[in-house]
Design a protein around this motif. Structure first.
Motif, PDB file in Angstrom:
ATOM      1  N   PRO A 142       0.830  -1.214   0.000  1.00 13.34           N
ATOM      2  CA  PRO A 142       0.000   0.000   0.000  1.00 13.34           C
ATOM      3  C   PRO A 142       0.859   1.257   0.000  1.00 13.34           C
ATOM      4  O   PRO A 142       1.981   1.268   0.520  1.00 13.34           O
ATOM      5  CB  PRO A 142      -0.789  -0.119   1.315  1.00 13.34           C
ATOM      6  N   LEU A 143       0.316   2.314  -0.560  1.00 17.31           N
ATOM      7  CA  LEU A 143       1.041   3.571  -0.698  1.00 17.31           C
ATOM      8  C   LEU A 143       1.605   4.034   0.645  1.00 17.31           C
ATOM      9  O   LEU A 143       0.883   4.170   1.629  1.00 17.31           O
ATOM     10  CB  LEU A 143       0.115   4.650  -1.266  1.00 17.31           C
ATOM     11  N   GLY A 144       2.920   4.251   0.674  1.00 11.77           N
ATOM     12  CA  GLY A 144       3.563   4.813   1.849  1.00 11.77           C
ATOM     13  C   GLY A 144       3.945   3.823   2.927  1.00 11.77           C
ATOM     14  O   GLY A 144       4.595   4.205   3.904  1.00 11.77           O
ATOM     15  N   GLU A 145       3.589   2.566   2.782  1.00 10.39           N
ATOM     16  CA  GLU A 145       3.949   1.564   3.792  1.00 10.39           C
ATOM     17  C   GLU A 145       5.363   1.060   3.516  1.00 10.39           C
ATOM     18  O   GLU A 145       5.734   0.829   2.371  1.00 10.39           O
ATOM     19  CB  GLU A 145       2.956   0.408   3.761  1.00 10.39           C
ATOM     20  N   ILE A 146       6.148   0.892   4.577  1.00  7.83           N
ATOM     21  CA  ILE A 146       7.547   0.495   4.432  1.00  7.83           C
ATOM     22  C   ILE A 146       7.773  -0.895   5.003  1.00  7.83           C
ATOM     23  O   ILE A 146       7.320  -1.203   6.108  1.00  7.83           O
ATOM     24  CB  ILE A 146       8.477   1.511   5.129  1.00  7.83           C
ATOM     25  N   HIS A 147       8.484  -1.724   4.248  1.00  6.17           N
ATOM     26  CA  HIS A 147       8.897  -3.046   4.709  1.00  6.17           C
ATOM     27  C   HIS A 147      10.397  -3.196   4.504  1.00  6.17           C
ATOM     28  O   HIS A 147      10.946  -2.746   3.499  1.00  6.17           O
ATOM     29  CB  HIS A 147       8.185  -4.163   3.943  1.00  6.17           C
ATOM     30  N   GLU A 183       6.783  -2.465   8.698  1.00  4.15           N
ATOM     31  CA  GLU A 183       6.772  -3.841   9.179  1.00  4.15           C
ATOM     32  C   GLU A 183       8.024  -4.574   8.706  1.00  4.15           C
ATOM     33  O   GLU A 183       8.630  -4.210   7.696  1.00  4.15           O
ATOM     34  CB  GLU A 183       5.531  -4.587   8.664  1.00  4.15           C
ATOM     35  N   THR A 184       8.349  -5.632   9.444  1.00  2.00           N
ATOM     36  CA  THR A 184       9.404  -6.521   9.004  1.00  2.00           C
ATOM     37  C   THR A 184       8.870  -7.389   7.872  1.00  2.00           C
ATOM     38  O   THR A 184       7.840  -8.056   8.025  1.00  2.00           O
ATOM     39  CB  THR A 184       9.883  -7.419  10.159  1.00  2.00           C
ATOM     40  N   ALA A 185       9.524  -7.353   6.739  1.00  2.00           N
ATOM     41  CA  ALA A 185       9.087  -8.162   5.594  1.00  2.00           C
ATOM     42  C   ALA A 185       9.139  -9.639   5.958  1.00  2.00           C
ATOM     43  O   ALA A 185      10.113 -10.111   6.553  1.00  2.00           O
ATOM     44  CB  ALA A 185       9.979  -7.890   4.388  1.00  2.00           C
TER      45      ALA A 185
END
Length: 377
Positions: free
Chosen positions: A158-163, A310-312
């Motif tokens: 999703p837009l802007g979410e970092i993994h 989140e941790t991928a």
């Protein structure tokens, strides 16, 4: 933000292949110089490095963006589609460049920190090892970064979410080219020759069993045949035929096993048909492996800046030459969600401009946290 969006679209309209990014590097250098940032050029031929110093600390961290485009036709319909036939920004490096420029502007004008930021604008990520070229030209000798970070847009999030994750996040990439030789003759007289296409077809089938039978089932790996060529006429068995493909792994041991077994399989299958074989196997990118401390730091830093992070759960089987930088320095490679978006390397892909402020804020958050007295967080 409008000037940065306009710049991103200008870069998209004028893509440049690896080691040919002269216009792009000129734009980057001029942008950084206008901010009063030290600019260094010529690393990795067309690479650009900017250094911003504040405070008294000698500490330095690196932020990297890639600049090159892909050798493919732009089939998008945007007014800013590529103006160069057979070249397009189908991976978002135009957006990565602008995100890092925007971060440089924010850090130069509005953000206090203690230390130095090394802005690394890298050429030739797409299969030509621009990161290694910059390192070979003295990148980390001249600019001794304590750690280095990179962000790549990720349409699957999703837009802007970092993994991101500690350890392997992207696979090693190998290429194989196999040429089967020694046949040739009339298609109506196959008994008088050796059938290169039949042998090559059998080899394609056998190669697709290799990973499943050569490696532990818990070892992630991939082998894909991507090209098969041979023949010029409907009534002729060609004298030679060839196949090309890629192998993706996460450990040198798995690479060793697959390369060895691939060579053996090619020799045995072609020998059974009375043919000869030539195998070329190239290990061009190692696995991208995040250091544990820096991966966890990055997740904490962007969370504190308000990102969902989140941790991928697992690494990707795609590859990245940022791997060379992570072999030289601790650091982390982050995926930044860009949905909705076409998949990476799709001929109609266009970077999602809504992602630009997220990328800027993520880079700034890393600097603000890394060059504070509280590092590591």
């Amino acid at each position: 933000m409008e000037p940065l969006v306009a710049l991103r679209r200008d870069l998209h309209a004028h893509p440049e292949l690896g080691y040919q990014e002269q216009r792009t590097s000129d734009i980057v250098a001029n942008f950084l110089q206008a901010l009063g940032i030290e600019v260094y050029r010529g690393l990795g031929k067309t690479g650009v490095v900017g250094v911003l110093r504040k405070g008294q600390s000698s500490r330095m961290i690196g932020l990297r963006a890639d600049m090159d485009a892909l050798p493919m036709q732009d089939n998008g319909d945007a007014p800013w589609k590529s103006t160069h036939a057979g070249v397009c920004h189908a991976c978002g490096h135009d957006g990565h460049t602008v995100m890092l420029l925007g971060a440089a502007e924010q850090l130069a004008r509005h953000t206090d920190f203690d230390g130095s930021v090394c802005f690394i604008f890298q050429p030739a990520e797409e299969g030509q090892a621009g990161a290694k070229a910059m390192i070979d030209d003295g990148l980390f000798t001249r600019f001794p970064c304590e750690a280095v970070y990179a962000i790549h847009n990720w349409p699957e999030l999703p837009l802007g979410e970092i993994h991101t994750r500690p350890g392997a996040i992207m696979a090693a990439a190998d290429r194989f080219d196999i040429t089967v030789k020694g046949g040739g003759g009339h298609a109506a007289q196959p008994h008088l020759t050796r059938d290169t296409l039949l042998a090559t077809s059998e080899l394609v089938v056998q190669l697709n069993t290799l990973v499943a039978r050569a490696l532990d089932p818990c070892e992630p790996a991939l082998l894909t045949v991507t090209r098969m060529q041979g023949g010029f006429s409907h009534n002729m068995i060609p004298a030679e035929a060839s196949i090309t493909g890629t192998v993706r792994t996460f450990s040198p041991a798995a690479q060793d096993v697959i390369e060895t077994r691939l060579r053996q399989m090619a020799e045995h299958v072609t020998a059974a048909h009375g043919l000869n074989v030539e195998v070329n196997y190239l290990r061009y990118y190692p696995a991208t492996v995040n250091s544990e401390t820096e991966a966890n730091f990055a997740l904490n830093a962007v969370k504190q800046a308000g990102f969902t992070a989140e941790t991928a759960r697992q690494p990707a089987l795609t590859s990245e030459d940022f791997a060379f930088m992570l072999q030289a320095k601790p650091g982390a490679y982050l995926w930044l969600g860009s949905a909705p978006s076409k998949p990476l390397h799709h001929s109609a892909y266009d970077f999602n401009d809504a992602l630009i402020p997220y990328g800027i804020n993520a880079f700034v958050a890393l600097v603000r946290q890394a060059l504070s007295e509280k590092f590591p967080c």
